[in-house]
Design a protein around this motif. Structure first.
Motif, mmCIF file in Angstrom:
data_model
loop_
_atom_site.group_PDB
_atom_site.id
_atom_site.type_symbol
_atom_site.label_atom_id
_atom_site.label_comp_id
_atom_site.label_asym_id
_atom_site.label_seq_id
_atom_site.Cartn_x
_atom_site.Cartn_y
_atom_site.Cartn_z
ATOM 1 N N SER A 1 1.256 5.512 -1.311
ATOM 2 C CA SER A 1 0.351 6.885 -2.015
ATOM 3 C C SER A 1 1.579 7.859 -2.092
ATOM 4 O O SER A 1 2.508 7.653 -1.816
ATOM 5 C CB SER A 1 -0.751 7.395 -1.041
ATOM 6 N N VAL B 1 0.781 -1.161 0.024
ATOM 7 C CA VAL B 1 -0.109 -0.018 -0.047
ATOM 8 C C VAL B 1 0.916 0.991 0.014
ATOM 9 O O VAL B 1 1.739 1.415 0.867
ATOM 10 C CB VAL B 1 -1.166 0.011 1.124
ATOM 11 N N TRP C 1 -1.383 -1.235 -4.002
ATOM 12 C CA TRP C 1 -2.817 -0.428 -3.997
ATOM 13 C C TRP C 1 -1.912 1.108 -4.013
ATOM 14 O O TRP C 1 -1.362 1.216 -2.824
ATOM 15 C CB TRP C 1 -3.468 -0.760 -2.937
ATOM 16 N N HIS C 2 -2.550 1.735 -4.855
ATOM 17 C CA HIS C 2 -2.185 3.156 -4.554
ATOM 18 C C HIS C 2 -3.297 4.100 -4.297
ATOM 19 O O HIS C 2 -4.190 4.243 -5.090
ATOM 20 C CB HIS C 2 -1.390 3.573 -6.156
ATOM 21 N N ALA C 3 -2.930 4.769 -3.112
ATOM 22 C CA ALA C 3 -3.981 5.739 -2.524
ATOM 23 C C ALA C 3 -4.008 7.137 -3.183
ATOM 24 O O ALA C 3 -4.402 7.968 -2.357
ATOM 25 C CB ALA C 3 -4.137 5.454 -1.046
ATOM 26 N N MET D 1 -11.175 1.955 -0.975
ATOM 27 C CA MET D 1 -9.915 2.876 -1.192
ATOM 28 C C MET D 1 -10.368 4.116 -1.688
ATOM 29 O O MET D 1 -11.275 4.142 -2.604
ATOM 30 C CB MET D 1 -9.050 2.107 -2.198
ATOM 31 N N THR D 2 -9.834 5.013 -0.974
ATOM 32 C CA THR D 2 -9.900 6.628 -1.329
ATOM 33 C C THR D 2 -8.766 7.466 -1.323
ATOM 34 O O THR D 2 -7.960 6.851 -0.490
ATOM 35 C CB THR D 2 -11.216 7.011 -0.687
#
Length: 81
Positions: free
Chosen positions: A8, A6, A29-31, A80-81
């Motif tokens: 961002s 994870v 997973w890129h936030a 996810m946001t």
């Protein structure tokens, strides 16, 4: 069990230390706050990618990645946001 990385706020940078850190994950997973669609494509070429756009991401990224995404992984629902 799937290993998830994870991240961002890459802001256009996916350098070697980050690649090394994520080398053993199954997907990323890129936030948000990719910085560019080219960077998102670079991450997706490295590992399977799920992502959402962030406040610095322009219209092109916002057409490809949603503001929110809801999905299920190994029986767990993820928003996810």
């Amino acid at each position: 069990m799937r290993r998830i990385g994870v991240i961002s706020d890459t802001h256009g940078c996916f350098d070697e230390p980050l690649r090394e850190f994520l080398k053993d994950v199954d997907e990323i997973w890129h936030a948000g706050d990719f910085g560019s669609l080219e960077l998102a494509d670079e991450i997706a070429a490295f590992k399977p990618l799920r992502g959402v756009y962030g406040n610095i991401d322009g219209g092109i990224i916002r057409r490809v990645y949603p503001e929110f995404t809801l999905f299920e992984v190994e029986g767990v629902k993820v928003l996810m946001t």
